[in-house]
Design a protein around this motif. Structure first.
Motif, PDB file in Angstrom:
ATOM      1  N   THR A 142       0.869  -1.399  -0.270  1.00 47.21           N
ATOM      2  CA  THR A 142      -0.042   0.102   0.254  1.00 47.21           C
ATOM      3  C   THR A 142       0.893   1.040   0.157  1.00 47.21           C
ATOM      4  O   THR A 142       0.760   2.670  -1.224  1.00 47.21           O
ATOM      5  CB  THR A 142      -0.782  -0.437   1.222  1.00 47.21           C
ATOM      6  N   ALA A 143       1.800   1.183   1.196  1.00 48.50           N
ATOM      7  CA  ALA A 143       2.674   2.044   1.030  1.00 48.50           C
ATOM      8  C   ALA A 143       3.305   2.905  -0.444  1.00 48.50           C
ATOM      9  O   ALA A 143       3.162   4.172  -1.370  1.00 48.50           O
ATOM     10  CB  ALA A 143       3.537   2.612   2.153  1.00 48.50           C
ATOM     11  N   ALA A 144       3.862   1.282  -1.686  1.00 46.02           N
ATOM     12  CA  ALA A 144       5.115   2.175  -2.334  1.00 46.02           C
ATOM     13  C   ALA A 144       3.959   2.989  -3.205  1.00 46.02           C
ATOM     14  O   ALA A 144       4.591   3.004  -4.290  1.00 46.02           O
ATOM     15  CB  ALA A 144       5.060   0.290  -2.805  1.00 46.02           C
ATOM     16  N   LYS A 145       2.313   2.661  -3.430  1.00 45.18           N
ATOM     17  CA  LYS A 145       1.634   2.845  -4.477  1.00 45.18           C
ATOM     18  C   LYS A 145       1.430   4.024  -4.367  1.00 45.18           C
ATOM     19  O   LYS A 145       1.303   4.534  -5.322  1.00 45.18           O
ATOM     20  CB  LYS A 145       0.292   2.012  -4.619  1.00 45.18           C
ATOM     21  N   ARG A 146       1.665   4.290  -3.070  1.00 49.75           N
ATOM     22  CA  ARG A 146       1.452   6.891  -2.827  1.00 49.75           C
ATOM     23  C   ARG A 146       2.428   6.906  -3.657  1.00 49.75           C
ATOM     24  O   ARG A 146       4.140   6.573  -3.432  1.00 49.75           O
ATOM     25  CB  ARG A 146       1.635   6.552  -1.481  1.00 49.75           C
ATOM     26  N   ASN A 147       2.438   8.331  -4.294  1.00 52.20           N
ATOM     27  CA  ASN A 147       3.271   9.284  -4.624  1.00 52.20           C
ATOM     28  C   ASN A 147       4.994   9.291  -4.021  1.00 52.20           C
ATOM     29  O   ASN A 147       6.115   9.372  -4.181  1.00 52.20           O
ATOM     30  CB  ASN A 147       2.854  10.346  -5.288  1.00 52.20           C
ATOM     31  N   ASP A 148       4.251   9.713  -2.240  1.00 51.61           N
ATOM     32  CA  ASP A 148       5.406   9.950  -1.527  1.00 51.61           C
ATOM     33  C   ASP A 148       5.998   9.201  -0.870  1.00 51.61           C
ATOM     34  O   ASP A 148       7.462   9.718  -0.755  1.00 51.61           O
ATOM     35  CB  ASP A 148       5.215  11.296  -0.478  1.00 51.61           C
ATOM     36  N   CYS A 149       5.737   7.649  -1.619  1.00 49.37           N
ATOM     37  CA  CYS A 149       7.123   6.803  -1.221  1.00 49.37           C
ATOM     38  C   CYS A 149       7.476   5.454  -2.170  1.00 49.37           C
ATOM     39  O   CYS A 149       7.887   4.991  -1.770  1.00 49.37           O
ATOM     40  CB  CYS A 149       5.676   6.142  -0.300  1.00 49.37           C
ATOM     41  N   ALA A 150       7.244   6.158  -3.163  1.00 44.74           N
ATOM     42  CA  ALA A 150       7.112   5.515  -4.256  1.00 44.74           C
ATOM     43  C   ALA A 150       8.896   5.524  -4.634  1.00 44.74           C
ATOM     44  O   ALA A 150       8.935   4.526  -5.395  1.00 44.74           O
ATOM     45  CB  ALA A 150       6.476   6.324  -5.350  1.00 44.74           C
ATOM     46  N   SER A 151       9.492   6.415  -4.396  1.00 45.62           N
ATOM     47  CA  SER A 151      11.182   6.523  -4.538  1.00 45.62           C
ATOM     48  C   SER A 151      11.594   6.634  -3.212  1.00 45.62           C
ATOM     49  O   SER A 151      12.740   7.532  -3.488  1.00 45.62           O
ATOM     50  CB  SER A 151      11.259   7.384  -5.516  1.00 45.62           C
ATOM     51  N   ALA A 152      10.990   5.817  -2.480  1.00 48.63           N
ATOM     52  CA  ALA A 152      11.720   5.991  -0.814  1.00 48.63           C
ATOM     53  C   ALA A 152      12.105   4.755  -0.871  1.00 48.63           C
ATOM     54  O   ALA A 152      11.563   3.775  -1.080  1.00 48.63           O
ATOM     55  CB  ALA A 152      10.900   6.241  -0.358  1.00 48.63           C
ATOM     56  N   LEU A 153      13.635   4.798   0.486  1.00 52.63           N
ATOM     57  CA  LEU A 153      13.581   3.269   0.828  1.00 52.63           C
ATOM     58  C   LEU A 153      12.230   3.164   2.286  1.00 52.63           C
ATOM     59  O   LEU A 153      11.715   4.099   2.811  1.00 52.63           O
ATOM     60  CB  LEU A 153      14.752   3.252   1.683  1.00 52.63           C
ATOM     61  N   GLU A 183      27.010  -2.372   5.435  1.00 52.19           N
ATOM     62  CA  GLU A 183      26.449  -2.517   4.122  1.00 52.19           C
ATOM     63  C   GLU A 183      25.484  -1.816   4.042  1.00 52.19           C
ATOM     64  O   GLU A 183      24.957  -1.444   2.869  1.00 52.19           O
ATOM     65  CB  GLU A 183      26.906  -4.158   3.613  1.00 52.19           C
ATOM     66  N   ASP A 184      24.187  -2.283   5.064  1.00 55.30           N
ATOM     67  CA  ASP A 184      23.102  -1.761   4.620  1.00 55.30           C
ATOM     68  C   ASP A 184      23.410   0.060   5.729  1.00 55.30           C
ATOM     69  O   ASP A 184      22.287   0.594   4.452  1.00 55.30           O
ATOM     70  CB  ASP A 184      22.537  -1.789   5.968  1.00 55.30           C
ATOM     71  N   THR A 185      24.199   0.387   5.844  1.00 54.38           N
ATOM     72  CA  THR A 185      24.483   1.701   6.458  1.00 54.38           C
ATOM     73  C   THR A 185      24.850   2.674   4.942  1.00 54.38           C
ATOM     74  O   THR A 185      24.514   3.583   4.381  1.00 54.38           O
ATOM     75  CB  THR A 185      24.936   2.386   7.144  1.00 54.38           C
ATOM     76  N   ASP A 186      25.761   1.406   4.465  1.00 54.07           N
ATOM     77  CA  ASP A 186      26.256   2.049   2.969  1.00 54.07           C
ATOM     78  C   ASP A 186      25.222   2.011   1.285  1.00 54.07           C
ATOM     79  O   ASP A 186      24.780   3.345   0.984  1.00 54.07           O
ATOM     80  CB  ASP A 186      27.175   1.313   2.811  1.00 54.07           C
ATOM     81  N   PHE A 187      24.138   1.253   1.785  1.00 55.58           N
ATOM     82  CA  PHE A 187      23.545   1.460   1.330  1.00 55.58           C
ATOM     83  C   PHE A 187      22.572   2.145   1.000  1.00 55.58           C
ATOM     84  O   PHE A 187      22.177   3.005   0.162  1.00 55.58           O
ATOM     85  CB  PHE A 187      22.464  -0.300   1.099  1.00 55.58           C
ATOM     86  N   ALA A 188      22.508   3.293   2.210  1.00 58.43           N
ATOM     87  CA  ALA A 188      20.680   3.886   2.814  1.00 58.43           C
ATOM     88  C   ALA A 188      22.169   5.357   2.365  1.00 58.43           C
ATOM     89  O   ALA A 188      20.463   6.027   1.692  1.00 58.43           O
ATOM     90  CB  ALA A 188      20.605   4.041   4.425  1.00 58.43           C
ATOM     91  N   TRP A 189      23.363   5.025   2.774  1.00 60.91           N
ATOM     92  CA  TRP A 189      23.892   6.709   2.378  1.00 60.91           C
ATOM     93  C   TRP A 189      24.324   6.741   1.109  1.00 60.91           C
ATOM     94  O   TRP A 189      23.705   7.968   0.299  1.00 60.91           O
ATOM     95  CB  TRP A 189      25.246   6.405   2.312  1.00 60.91           C
ATOM     96  N   THR A 190      23.916   6.237   0.180  1.00 61.58           N
ATOM     97  CA  THR A 190      23.973   5.486  -1.689  1.00 61.58           C
ATOM     98  C   THR A 190      22.675   6.498  -1.748  1.00 61.58           C
ATOM     99  O   THR A 190      22.274   6.994  -2.467  1.00 61.58           O
ATOM    100  CB  THR A 190      23.850   4.252  -2.227  1.00 61.58           C
ATOM    101  N   ALA A 191      21.376   5.614  -1.346  1.00 65.18           N
ATOM    102  CA  ALA A 191      20.394   6.220  -1.704  1.00 65.18           C
ATOM    103  C   ALA A 191      20.296   7.904  -1.348  1.00 65.18           C
ATOM    104  O   ALA A 191      19.583   8.321  -2.004  1.00 65.18           O
ATOM    105  CB  ALA A 191      19.127   5.684  -0.582  1.00 65.18           C
ATOM    106  N   ARG A 192      20.386   8.188  -0.664  1.00 66.28           N
ATOM    107  CA  ARG A 192      19.573   9.133   0.306  1.00 66.28           C
ATOM    108  C   ARG A 192      21.153  10.149  -0.838  1.00 66.28           C
ATOM    109  O   ARG A 192      20.951  11.640  -1.268  1.00 66.28           O
ATOM    110  CB  ARG A 192      21.066   9.833   1.635  1.00 66.28           C
ATOM    111  N   ALA A 193      22.031   9.769  -1.172  1.00 62.42           N
ATOM    112  CA  ALA A 193      23.431  11.276  -2.190  1.00 62.42           C
ATOM    113  C   ALA A 193      22.110  11.150  -3.289  1.00 62.42           C
ATOM    114  O   ALA A 193      22.295  11.902  -4.318  1.00 62.42           O
ATOM    115  CB  ALA A 193      24.797  10.118  -2.003  1.00 62.42           C
ATOM    116  N   GLN A 194      21.610   9.963  -3.673  1.00 59.32           N
ATOM    117  CA  GLN A 194      21.291   9.794  -5.149  1.00 59.32           C
ATOM    118  C   GLN A 194      19.305  10.449  -5.272  1.00 59.32           C
ATOM    119  O   GLN A 194      18.784  10.110  -5.920  1.00 59.32           O
ATOM    120  CB  GLN A 194      21.072   8.661  -6.308  1.00 59.32           C
ATOM    121  N   GLY A 195      18.971  11.309  -3.324  1.00 54.11           N
ATOM    122  CA  GLY A 195      17.779  11.401  -3.310  1.00 54.11           C
ATOM    123  C   GLY A 195      16.608  10.509  -3.396  1.00 54.11           C
ATOM    124  O   GLY A 195      15.159  11.354  -3.325  1.00 54.11           O
ATOM    125  N   VAL A 196      17.238   9.412  -3.374  1.00 54.92           N
ATOM    126  CA  VAL A 196      15.913   8.797  -2.229  1.00 54.92           C
ATOM    127  C   VAL A 196      15.447   8.564  -1.039  1.00 54.92           C
ATOM    128  O   VAL A 196      16.692   9.070  -0.221  1.00 54.92           O
ATOM    129  CB  VAL A 196      16.722   7.319  -2.878  1.00 54.92           C
TER     130      VAL A 196
END
Length: 279
Positions: free
Chosen positions: A107-118, A194-207
């Motif tokens: 349900t969350a993934a269908k929302r516009n404000d969540c579709a491009s988020a972790l 590795e998970d914190t690295d993944f999150a920081w990579t996402a943040r750097a790309q505006g996710v």
């Protein structure tokens, strides 16, 4: 939207059985389950014993090497996408899924404000082992989400800017967002970072980062040490990888604890941590 749950595992047979059983209580319409076995042929047997529809993917792993957690997650995601997944839910083998976990992420993934988020759900750490399949049905009475992380009410979503709180044991992401990222960095092996690295990579790309109320998981009990002494070598190697990539030390609480125990020392002139004493 088709959901794929991705689980990576080696050993943990009893935890895997409870994990698989919990997912059979979820709404399994349009849900695929990918289980990545890291050098463990018994995983397929366990899946068959509980009559789970999960698809098992085997990857090689030598017992002498650190677990390839990042690589295994990437392999699981690749298989899920190949099988047509629109939403990827990563759920640790130690986690028992609440009946509504899959649907809340969907349900969350269908929302516009969540579709491009972790998308991250609350996790309760259980104080004792789960005693048989019937115990799964009363887990909600033990609900006590980790206090260091946001815990929105059911069906509520909280935006967060603190990417250090991201955890890979329970999160979801749309297929399009996953494809926009490089996946988990496979320079990391073994426990930590590795998970914190993944999150920081996402943040750097505006996710973005969102916490999803009601997407509850229950982390099964197993003995741990604090700090995790059994993972000292992995943590030290991975901390240096993270520092090279981001110029910041991760897992600082554990590093300082190891330092206080006189197991490691910081060499300021070399900007690195070094083993001082073997356990």
């Amino acid at each position: 939207m088709t959901v794929a749950v991705i689980t990576i595992v080696k050993g943990r047979r009893s935890h895997l059985r409870a994990h698989l059983s919990s997912l059979t209580r979820s709404d399994l319409r349009s849900v695929d389950h990918i289980v990545v076995a890291m050098g463990d042929p018994s995983v397929k047997t366990t899946v068959e014993q509980v009559n789970s529809p999960a698809h098992v993917v085997d990857i090689e792993h030598s017992a002498a090497e650190p677990l390839p957690l990042a690589h295994a997650r990437n392999i699981g995601a690749a298989h899920a996408l190949h099988r047509g997944a629109d939403i990827l839910v990563f759920l640790d083998v130690d986690c028992i899924a609440s009946p509504q976990l899959v649907q809340r992420y969907r349900t969350a993934a269908k929302r516009n404000d969540c579709a491009s988020a972790l998308l991250c759900g609350p996790v309760t750490y259980l104080p004792a082992p789960v005693d048989g399949p019937s115990a799964i049905n009363i887990l909600s009475s033990f609900r006590n989400p980790h206090r260091a992380r946001p815990t929105p009410a059911d069906n509520r979503i909280t935006k967060s800017e603190n990417y250090d709180l991201f955890w890979s044991l329970s999160f979801a992401v749309t297929a399009s967002t996953w494809r926009s990222l490089p996946g988990f960095c496979e320079d990391y092996a073994g426990y930590g970072g590795e998970d914190t690295d993944f999150a920081w990579t996402a943040r750097a790309q505006g996710v973005g980062l969102r916490w999803i109320g009601g997407a509850d998981a229950y982390h099964q009990f197993h003995p741990v040490s604090d700090p995790p002494l059994e993972h000292l070598d992995d943590i030290l190697v991975n901390a240096h990888i993270f520092y090279r990539r981001w110029r910041r030390w991760p897992m600082e609480g554990w590093l300082r604890a190891f330092e206080e125990m006189k197991l490691i020392e910081y060499l300021a002139h070399e900007q690195r941590w070094a083993i001082r004493k073997r356990i």
